[in-house]
Design a protein around this motif. Structure first.
Motif: not given
Length: 249
Positions: A11-16, A63-65, A88-94
């Motif tokens: 898995m990936n340890a990355v920020s939003m 991503n780690i949810d 939250d990622l869904f909204h950021e991508l929209l």
């Protein structure tokens, strides 16, 4: 992308912020990019479900949810910058798709929920193009739905179907979907449509969203979370002791 190996999973340890930037860059290059998030339940199920494990590990970004996974990974010595929650990622991508004029497709949930999700999304992001929608009950004719997505012209596809169905569907049809990005979003449409409430922020912070779900639907959720969380605790202890037993140097 920083990677870790935790509970037999890459898995990936990355920020939003890093996540959105990676996805945007991939879409601009018109390369297919498959995304998934992992939470406690999914990680536990991946230990015994080989097909689910392979579908998740085949993704470009994991991503780690769940906050439980963040805390568990830290307990085992991993450096995790932050939780990247699927909703939250869904909204950021929209928001990003609206700014970049990327059309999106919404797939999953009941017809009523996906229609309400579209309405609410279009209110929040008035300049976003929703290229198409389809409910999640299409298993008698998957090819027709795949063709519908491909012909819509969408660049991003959000799949709100339960695990492991969504991961396996995406992995099976990825070459024929015609999109540049696919993300499984689980119960996100239920939240966006107003059918399900998210846990308060303080409960999200301490990994107690599962408890909030149990309080909302005790008869349906209690045993599911009791079993899943108990298995996760056992897996964590095994991982922790295995790391301690590793030879140093």
């Amino acid at each position: 992308m920083k990677e870790i190996s935790f509970l037999n999973s890459r898995m990936n340890a990355v920020s939003m912020k890093e996540t959105v930037a990676l996805i945007k860059a991939s879409i601009e290059k018109e390369k297919f990019f498959q995304h998934v998030v992992v939470n406690v339940a999914k990680l536990v199920n991946m230990q015994s479900d080989k097909v689910l494990h392979e579908s998740v590990q085949a993704c470009d970004l994991i991503n780690i949810d769940g906050q439980g996974v963040v805390l568990g990974a830290k307990f085992c010595g991993h450096d995790i910058p932050e939780r990247v929650a699927g909703v939250d990622l869904f909204h950021e991508l929209l928001a990003m798709s609206q700014d970049e004029a990327f059309p999106v497709f919404l797939l999953g949930a009941t017809q009523e929920v996906v229609e309400q999700t579209q309405k609410n999304v279009e209110k929040l992001y008035p300049n976003l193009k929703v290229a198409g929608i389809n409910n999640g009950y299409f298993w008698d004719d998957e090819e027709a739905v795949v063709a519908k997505i491909r012909e819509s012209g969408a660049k991003l596809l959000f799949v709100a179907i339960t695990s492991p169905k969504k991961e396996n569907f995406i992995n099976k049809w990825q070459d024929q979907l015609g999109v540049n990005f696919v993300m499984g979003v689980g119960g996100t449409f239920d939240v966006v449509a107003g059918k399900v409430k998210r846990a308060p922020v303080w409960m999200q912070k301490y990994g107690l969203e599962w408890l909030y779900r149990v309080l909302q639907e005790p008869r349906r959720m209690f045993m599911r979370y009791l079993v899943t969380n108990s298995k996760f605790a056992v897996l964590l202890l095994k991982e922790k002791f295995a790391k301690k037993a590793e030879p140093k140097g």
